[in-house]
Motif scaffolding. Structure first.
Motif, PDB file in Angstrom:
ATOM      1  N   TRP A   1      -0.076   0.552  73.440  1.00 50.36           N
ATOM      2  CA  TRP A   1       0.287  -0.683  72.735  1.00 50.36           C
ATOM      3  C   TRP A   1      -0.966  -1.364  72.217  1.00 50.36           C
ATOM      4  O   TRP A   1      -2.066  -1.043  72.640  1.00 50.36           O
ATOM      5  CB  TRP A   1       1.087  -1.643  73.634  1.00 50.36           C
ATOM      6  CG  TRP A   1       0.380  -2.082  74.877  1.00 50.36           C
ATOM      7  CD1 TRP A   1       0.430  -1.489  76.110  1.00 50.36           C
ATOM      8  CD2 TRP A   1      -0.511  -3.194  75.026  1.00 50.36           C
ATOM      9  NE1 TRP A   1      -0.365  -2.159  76.997  1.00 50.36           N
ATOM     10  CE2 TRP A   1      -0.952  -3.223  76.370  1.00 50.36           C
ATOM     11  CE3 TRP A   1      -0.980  -4.177  74.159  1.00 50.36           C
ATOM     12  CZ2 TRP A   1      -1.830  -4.183  76.849  1.00 50.36           C
ATOM     13  CZ3 TRP A   1      -1.858  -5.139  74.650  1.00 50.36           C
ATOM     14  CH2 TRP A   1      -2.267  -5.129  75.981  1.00 50.36           C
ATOM     15  N   PHE A   2      -0.772  -2.305  71.289  1.00 49.73           N
ATOM     16  CA  PHE A   2      -1.896  -3.104  70.815  1.00 49.73           C
ATOM     17  C   PHE A   2      -1.423  -4.501  70.413  1.00 49.73           C
ATOM     18  O   PHE A   2      -0.276  -4.696  70.007  1.00 49.73           O
ATOM     19  CB  PHE A   2      -2.651  -2.423  69.667  1.00 49.73           C
ATOM     20  CG  PHE A   2      -1.863  -2.218  68.400  1.00 49.73           C
ATOM     21  CD1 PHE A   2      -1.901  -3.155  67.364  1.00 49.73           C
ATOM     22  CD2 PHE A   2      -1.102  -1.073  68.214  1.00 49.73           C
ATOM     23  CE1 PHE A   2      -1.191  -2.959  66.191  1.00 49.73           C
ATOM     24  CE2 PHE A   2      -0.388  -0.861  67.035  1.00 49.73           C
ATOM     25  CZ  PHE A   2      -0.435  -1.815  66.025  1.00 49.73           C
ATOM     26  N   ASP A   3      -2.319  -5.473  70.562  1.00 42.25           N
ATOM     27  CA  ASP A   3      -2.116  -6.836  70.086  1.00 42.25           C
ATOM     28  C   ASP A   3      -2.867  -6.981  68.774  1.00 42.25           C
ATOM     29  O   ASP A   3      -3.938  -6.390  68.601  1.00 42.25           O
ATOM     30  CB  ASP A   3      -2.675  -7.867  71.076  1.00 42.25           C
ATOM     31  CG  ASP A   3      -1.881  -7.950  72.359  1.00 42.25           C
ATOM     32  OD1 ASP A   3      -0.658  -7.735  72.317  1.00 42.25           O
ATOM     33  OD2 ASP A   3      -2.483  -8.239  73.411  1.00 42.25           O
ATOM     34  N   TYR A   4      -2.330  -7.785  67.873  1.00 37.37           N
ATOM     35  CA  TYR A   4      -2.999  -8.022  66.592  1.00 37.37           C
ATOM     36  C   TYR A   4      -2.752  -9.460  66.167  1.00 37.37           C
ATOM     37  O   TYR A   4      -1.702 -10.033  66.465  1.00 37.37           O
ATOM     38  CB  TYR A   4      -2.535  -7.024  65.534  1.00 37.37           C
ATOM     39  CG  TYR A   4      -1.033  -7.021  65.285  1.00 37.37           C
ATOM     40  CD1 TYR A   4      -0.517  -7.593  64.131  1.00 37.37           C
ATOM     41  CD2 TYR A   4      -0.151  -6.446  66.191  1.00 37.37           C
ATOM     42  CE1 TYR A   4       0.856  -7.587  63.888  1.00 37.37           C
ATOM     43  CE2 TYR A   4       1.205  -6.439  65.962  1.00 37.37           C
ATOM     44  CZ  TYR A   4       1.711  -7.008  64.812  1.00 37.37           C
ATOM     45  OH  TYR A   4       3.064  -7.011  64.575  1.00 37.37           O
ATOM     46  N   CYS A   5      -3.748 -10.058  65.510  1.00 42.81           N
ATOM     47  CA  CYS A   5      -3.670 -11.475  65.162  1.00 42.81           C
ATOM     48  C   CYS A   5      -4.202 -11.749  63.760  1.00 42.81           C
ATOM     49  O   CYS A   5      -5.183 -11.150  63.331  1.00 42.81           O
ATOM     50  CB  CYS A   5      -4.493 -12.316  66.142  1.00 42.81           C
ATOM     51  SG  CYS A   5      -3.725 -12.485  67.755  1.00 42.81           S
ATOM     52  N   ASP A   6      -3.546 -12.699  63.122  1.00 42.06           N
ATOM     53  CA  ASP A   6      -4.012 -13.232  61.844  1.00 42.06           C
ATOM     54  C   ASP A   6      -4.973 -14.362  62.177  1.00 42.06           C
ATOM     55  O   ASP A   6      -4.558 -15.436  62.579  1.00 42.06           O
ATOM     56  CB  ASP A   6      -2.833 -13.746  61.025  1.00 42.06           C
ATOM     57  CG  ASP A   6      -3.237 -14.288  59.666  1.00 42.06           C
ATOM     58  OD1 ASP A   6      -4.435 -14.215  59.325  1.00 42.06           O
ATOM     59  OD2 ASP A   6      -2.357 -14.780  58.951  1.00 42.06           O
TER      60      ASP A   6
ATOM     61  N   SER B   1      -0.517 -12.203  54.990  1.00 43.61           N
ATOM     62  CA  SER B   1       0.018 -11.481  56.142  1.00 43.61           C
ATOM     63  C   SER B   1      -0.923 -10.354  56.554  1.00 43.61           C
ATOM     64  O   SER B   1      -1.642  -9.801  55.716  1.00 43.61           O
ATOM     65  CB  SER B   1       1.384 -10.886  55.802  1.00 43.61           C
ATOM     66  OG  SER B   1       2.317 -11.904  55.528  1.00 43.61           O
ATOM     67  N   VAL B   2      -0.903 -10.021  57.837  1.00 47.25           N
ATOM     68  CA  VAL B   2      -1.707  -8.911  58.358  1.00 47.25           C
ATOM     69  C   VAL B   2      -0.826  -8.029  59.240  1.00 47.25           C
ATOM     70  O   VAL B   2       0.198  -8.474  59.760  1.00 47.25           O
ATOM     71  CB  VAL B   2      -2.939  -9.398  59.162  1.00 47.25           C
ATOM     72  CG1 VAL B   2      -3.850 -10.247  58.303  1.00 47.25           C
ATOM     73  CG2 VAL B   2      -2.540 -10.141  60.408  1.00 47.25           C
ATOM     74  N   TRP B   3      -1.245  -6.782  59.417  1.00 48.77           N
ATOM     75  CA  TRP B   3      -0.540  -5.857  60.286  1.00 48.77           C
ATOM     76  C   TRP B   3      -1.505  -4.773  60.728  1.00 48.77           C
ATOM     77  O   TRP B   3      -2.573  -4.583  60.139  1.00 48.77           O
ATOM     78  CB  TRP B   3       0.674  -5.253  59.589  1.00 48.77           C
ATOM     79  CG  TRP B   3       0.376  -4.541  58.300  1.00 48.77           C
ATOM     80  CD1 TRP B   3       0.078  -3.223  58.134  1.00 48.77           C
ATOM     81  CD2 TRP B   3       0.339  -5.128  56.994  1.00 48.77           C
ATOM     82  NE1 TRP B   3      -0.147  -2.952  56.806  1.00 48.77           N
ATOM     83  CE2 TRP B   3       0.017  -4.114  56.077  1.00 48.77           C
ATOM     84  CE3 TRP B   3       0.550  -6.422  56.501  1.00 48.77           C
ATOM     85  CZ2 TRP B   3      -0.114  -4.329  54.715  1.00 48.77           C
ATOM     86  CZ3 TRP B   3       0.423  -6.635  55.142  1.00 48.77           C
ATOM     87  CH2 TRP B   3       0.111  -5.606  54.264  1.00 48.77           C
ATOM     88  N   GLY B   4      -1.114  -4.058  61.767  1.00 47.76           N
ATOM     89  CA  GLY B   4      -1.903  -2.924  62.234  1.00 47.76           C
ATOM     90  C   GLY B   4      -1.398  -1.649  61.587  1.00 47.76           C
ATOM     91  O   GLY B   4      -0.189  -1.424  61.501  1.00 47.76           O
TER      92      GLY B   4
ATOM     93  N   PRO C   1       4.482  -7.271  60.012  1.00 48.14           N
ATOM     94  CA  PRO C   1       3.489  -8.243  59.524  1.00 48.14           C
ATOM     95  C   PRO C   1       3.582  -9.575  60.263  1.00 48.14           C
ATOM     96  O   PRO C   1       4.667  -9.993  60.661  1.00 48.14           O
ATOM     97  CB  PRO C   1       3.857  -8.427  58.051  1.00 48.14           C
ATOM     98  CG  PRO C   1       4.784  -7.320  57.707  1.00 48.14           C
ATOM     99  CD  PRO C   1       5.436  -6.895  58.971  1.00 48.14           C
ATOM    100  N   VAL C   2       2.434 -10.212  60.439  1.00 52.44           N
ATOM    101  CA  VAL C   2       2.372 -11.570  60.982  1.00 52.44           C
ATOM    102  C   VAL C   2       1.559 -12.419  60.006  1.00 52.44           C
ATOM    103  O   VAL C   2       0.713 -11.914  59.284  1.00 52.44           O
ATOM    104  CB  VAL C   2       1.753 -11.626  62.399  1.00 52.44           C
ATOM    105  CG1 VAL C   2       2.613 -10.857  63.394  1.00 52.44           C
ATOM    106  CG2 VAL C   2       0.329 -11.105  62.418  1.00 52.44           C
ATOM    107  N   ASN C   3       1.842 -13.716  59.999  1.00 54.70           N
ATOM    108  CA  ASN C   3       1.120 -14.629  59.120  1.00 54.70           C
ATOM    109  C   ASN C   3       0.874 -15.928  59.883  1.00 54.70           C
ATOM    110  O   ASN C   3       1.785 -16.731  60.054  1.00 54.70           O
ATOM    111  CB  ASN C   3       1.918 -14.893  57.843  1.00 54.70           C
ATOM    112  CG  ASN C   3       1.107 -15.626  56.797  1.00 54.70           C
ATOM    113  OD1 ASN C   3       0.165 -16.342  57.112  1.00 54.70           O
ATOM    114  ND2 ASN C   3       1.462 -15.438  55.544  1.00 54.70           N
ATOM    115  N   GLY C   4      -0.350 -16.093  60.382  1.00 45.36           N
ATOM    116  CA  GLY C   4      -0.715 -17.296  61.116  1.00 45.36           C
ATOM    117  C   GLY C   4      -0.470 -17.220  62.607  1.00 45.36           C
ATOM    118  O   GLY C   4      -0.597 -18.217  63.312  1.00 45.36           O
TER     119      GLY C   4
END
Length: 118
Positions: free
Chosen positions: A46-51, A58-61, A76-79
């Motif tokens: 697993w992995f955690d990812y942050c904007d 938006s960002v994603w792994g 995708p996450v945004n903020g």
């Protein structure tokens, strides 16, 4: 006396090597795209990812695993941050940021194989 010095030096060398091994995994697990980041579990499942940027992009792994040769992406996450649980074990991981002003995105560097254990 010489045996004592040799034993002490040997113990110090083993201790120094152990400290070095403990320090490597923490820094090796992080990937970035600007201030956006991802960090993965030591076992690569697993992995955690942050904007990390207040730019409304938006960002994603982006990643590959041992269970598939297909390129995969997290939601995708945004903020905020997200967590992605993967099938198999990560073999490669990078951060991707949406570039709404272009037909191409911003791509961070690949973590590189092997992900698990590093």
């Amino acid at each position: 006396m010489r045996r004592t010095i040799t034993a002490v030096l040997g113990t110090l060398a083993v201790s120094a090597a152990s400290v070095g091994l403990w320090a490597v995994p923490a820094s090796a697990s992080d990937v970035h795209q600007g201030s956006d980041w991802a960090t993965h579990a030591y076992d690569g499942t697993w992995f955690d990812y942050c904007d990390g940027e207040d730019d409304n992009h938006s960002v994603w792994g982006g990643y590959y695993t041992t269970s598939s040769s297909a390129y995969q992406t997290s939601s995708p996450v945004n903020g905020y941050c997200g967590t992605e649980f993967v099938d198999g074990v990560l073999t490669n991981l990078r951060m991707v940021e949406d570039n709404p002003a272009s037909s191409t995105n911003y791509y961070g560097a690949w973590h590189g194989y092997p992900v698990a254990g590093s």
